[in-house]
Design an enzyme around this catalytic site. Sequence first.
Site, mmCIF file in Angstrom:
data_model
loop_
_atom_site.group_PDB
_atom_site.id
_atom_site.type_symbol
_atom_site.label_atom_id
_atom_site.label_comp_id
_atom_site.label_asym_id
_atom_site.label_seq_id
_atom_site.Cartn_x
_atom_site.Cartn_y
_atom_site.Cartn_z
ATOM 1 N N THR B 162 0.868 -1.194 0.000
ATOM 2 C CA THR B 162 0.000 0.000 0.000
ATOM 3 C C THR B 162 0.900 1.238 0.000
ATOM 4 O O THR B 162 1.287 1.714 -1.064
ATOM 5 C CB THR B 162 -0.965 -0.003 1.194
ATOM 6 O OG1 THR B 162 -0.226 -0.112 2.400
ATOM 7 C CG2 THR B 162 -1.945 -1.155 1.088
ATOM 8 N N LYS B 188 4.436 -6.927 3.555
ATOM 9 C CA LYS B 188 4.115 -5.528 3.276
ATOM 10 C C LYS B 188 3.961 -4.816 4.614
ATOM 11 O O LYS B 188 3.564 -5.424 5.622
ATOM 12 C CB LYS B 188 2.846 -5.387 2.446
ATOM 13 C CG LYS B 188 1.536 -5.734 3.110
ATOM 14 C CD LYS B 188 0.881 -4.660 3.970
ATOM 15 C CE LYS B 188 0.713 -3.365 3.250
ATOM 16 N NZ LYS B 188 0.035 -2.378 4.172
ATOM 17 N N THR B 199 2.729 -8.241 13.248
ATOM 18 C CA THR B 199 2.509 -6.946 12.627
ATOM 19 C C THR B 199 2.518 -7.034 11.099
ATOM 20 O O THR B 199 3.338 -7.719 10.531
ATOM 21 C CB THR B 199 3.596 -5.972 13.103
ATOM 22 O OG1 THR B 199 3.616 -6.007 14.525
ATOM 23 C CG2 THR B 199 3.300 -4.581 12.660
ATOM 24 N N GLU B 280 7.277 4.820 7.410
ATOM 25 C CA GLU B 280 6.850 6.058 6.754
ATOM 26 C C GLU B 280 7.773 7.219 7.133
ATOM 27 O O GLU B 280 7.906 7.563 8.304
ATOM 28 C CB GLU B 280 5.385 6.357 7.112
ATOM 29 C CG GLU B 280 4.441 5.384 6.390
ATOM 30 C CD GLU B 280 2.999 5.488 6.817
ATOM 31 O OE1 GLU B 280 2.137 5.011 6.065
ATOM 32 O OE2 GLU B 280 2.724 6.033 7.903
ATOM 33 N N ASN B 403 1.089 11.292 6.427
ATOM 34 C CA ASN B 403 -0.098 11.036 7.235
ATOM 35 C C ASN B 403 -0.969 12.258 7.502
ATOM 36 O O ASN B 403 -2.094 12.112 7.969
ATOM 37 C CB ASN B 403 0.306 10.388 8.558
ATOM 38 C CG ASN B 403 0.788 8.968 8.336
ATOM 39 O OD1 ASN B 403 0.035 8.150 7.833
ATOM 40 N ND2 ASN B 403 2.031 8.698 8.663
ATOM 41 N N SER B 408 -5.464 10.218 3.318
ATOM 42 C CA SER B 408 -5.499 8.763 3.126
ATOM 43 C C SER B 408 -6.905 8.275 3.372
ATOM 44 O O SER B 408 -7.724 8.948 3.951
ATOM 45 C CB SER B 408 -4.533 8.063 4.063
ATOM 46 O OG SER B 408 -4.938 8.237 5.399
#
Lengths: 408, 408
Positions: B162, B188, B199, B280, B403, B408
């Site tokens: 993603t 991923k 996780t 991220e 974020n 998103s």
Amino acid sequence: MGATPPRSPLAPARFPDLPPVAGVTLATAAAGVRYAGRDDVLLARLDPGTAVAGVFTRSATRAAPVLDCEAKIGAESAAGAAILVNAGNANAFTGRHGAEAVARLTAAAGAALDLPGERVFTSSTGVIGELLPDDRIAAALDGLAGSLAPGGWEAAARAIGTTDTFPKGAGTTVELAGGPVRIAGIAKGSGMIAPDMATMLVYIFTDARLSRPALQEMVSELSDETFNRITVDGDTSTSDTLLAAATGASGVDAASDPAFRAALHGVMLDLAQQVVRDGEGATKFVEIAVTGAASAADARSHAFAIANSPLVKTAVAGEDPNWGRVVMAVGKSGAAADRDRLSIRFGDVRVAEAGWVAPDYDEADAAAHMHGQEIRIGVDLGLGAGAATVWTCDLTHGYIDINADYRS
Amino acid sequence: MGATPPRSPLAPARFPDLPPVAGVTLATAAAGVRYAGRDDVLLARLDPGTAVAGVFTRSATRAAPVLDCEAKIGAESAAGAAILVNAGNANAFTGRHGAEAVARLTAAAGAALDLPGERVFTSSTGVIGELLPDDRIAAALDGLAGSLAPGGWEAAARAIGTTDTFPKGAGTTVELAGGPVRIAGIAKGSGMIAPDMATMLVYIFTDARLSRPALQEMVSELSDETFNRITVDGDTSTSDTLLAAATGASGVDAASDPAFRAALHGVMLDLAQQVVRDGEGATKFVEIAVTGAASAADARSHAFAIANSPLVKTAVAGEDPNWGRVVMAVGKSGAAADRDRLSIRFGDVRVAEAGWVAPDYDEADAAAHMHGQEIRIGVDLGLGAGAATVWTCDLTHGYIDINADYRS
């Protein structure tokens, strides 16, 4: 320190008008602990008969002044007392040197004020791990003692700030059965703000008459409803200290008067919320109200899981009514939740209920709320009567600027 | 989604060469779940006799596919199995619609592959709270079934991503007593990464022969040493899933061979660290090694308190050897610590010991380490034999960009 961040957009318009409190005198000075061109030391003198209570961080690495305050706070004394605070150096993680510096300072302040050193309470805030230049503070003590005067709250609040972008004060005059009493408080705090401790530095003064145990019980309870309900970054300071002093100079008994407790609660909540409003990089003030949890403890766990979630905090910064991230935070909190009973509000807009998006939900309504500066997120678990409200701010580029781009 | 973030500077140079695994065939397709112009569905077919084990998020708001996998994972079956994964929509917090979509998809995939629906395991990752367009995935199933082939790991890893900026794979061929077996895995994950759960999404395949209980025990134990030791933001996904499949096609028994466990551990640790390297906004890969704690659990608490601290993570981003923030995080963790026994290293540079800065500490040495891309923070509590190592990344403007600034 790098460039000073600009004044928080969430700051109050001005410092409040606070009444002098009989039995309390204040003085500030520029001792050059770390900052140039500003006052960085505060001395508060408390008249004989004053009851002093405190709440302190539970950090396992708490600073030398905190350990010293904890050792002294339970003692009864009619000798009066003093509070000495410096900004710029936390005197934390400084080994035996830290305790020695506190001992020298409390002795010197006691000598300047004709008090036993055991009645001098100190706090230090600022850089961790560097030796406190206590000689510079000691050199300022005679001047401080000579300039003590009633009032001067705003100067006092400014003298104890570090990365704060505005001075924080709150107070009130409240009519009790026996007559009026005054409450005035100041606080500092902006980053390294986390729950479940007496967070940051807070000093509250009243001329009401309370015994030391009664005052202690009251501030302990009220801390749990105010300062222990805020978070900026989930990081807990080594120096968090709240000291409350009741001089009794009004002659009005307050221990059993519910109006006093309510007024003190209001002052503490106001100061706690001002700390959030000065959260590093904050552009939004966020209230998280959790209801319907299986217990009050569960409600608190959910509320803090939401308030400390970087994904929720960045969504608020981006003005995104991203209730999926709220669902995620509820799910990870460890407290009881049933996905299919959960409902979520942004402001007055119900966005999700019974485990899915609300049938009449229009994202434009929620987005309109998110564009404001005061954000309310409501979560009902649908499980019981447990409720808790906490306050936080958003997570923005400003936080990164202050903590990464600038060297601290 | 807004603009795609650039490839992580911490990414490996290229996707590894992974061996085909006998008994496993793969196919990917572009079903248009959310993204345009890329494959977003992965189908893996597992031959009869394959043992399948899984580890799942403990989130209280876990997604419908996770609940479905949990219900099925313990069953013994010789019928073979399939794994169906989509990116772009998490099918989480979608009420009864979510479970219905899973039931439709597993039935359709079973029909396409001549398998009972109970042997089809699904995962969904992406936006939370929107209905999964399972009809689009179902429409792609015949094409997927017709194109199943050995290998194709990189395409598989790309199809399940993603916000990932690079595809994640790891594998090895290991010589056991009975002969060689192969292990290949893909993962991923980039944000909403937190410890104490399996996780993100991880799929591991081997042609070794193990019973289902033996495989389950091994992946559960190894998850705790690998995927449960990483964090990007402390936020836990609703969809975290690890599925491991042992086809037995090599004919080589692996259950009691320590070389297999060591090889599987290596593959899982590699995948886990790749997730951190794609955190991220990450610009630094950070290893936190805690030793000398009173217990292993205490060591883990300290390590995660440091790894999840926004102040530590921003200090790393700012290349600041700010050991005061490490002291703060140790203090707030809730685990046992004695300030005066604590020592701290950045890389090989001892910065603090016995409760204060090390006598020979030269900040230039620590700063040189912080300028690198691979940061090691070592903390010794001086209390006991408890040790734990966790991995994380720094907190940068990039995280805020992804974020907050992007919707998103």
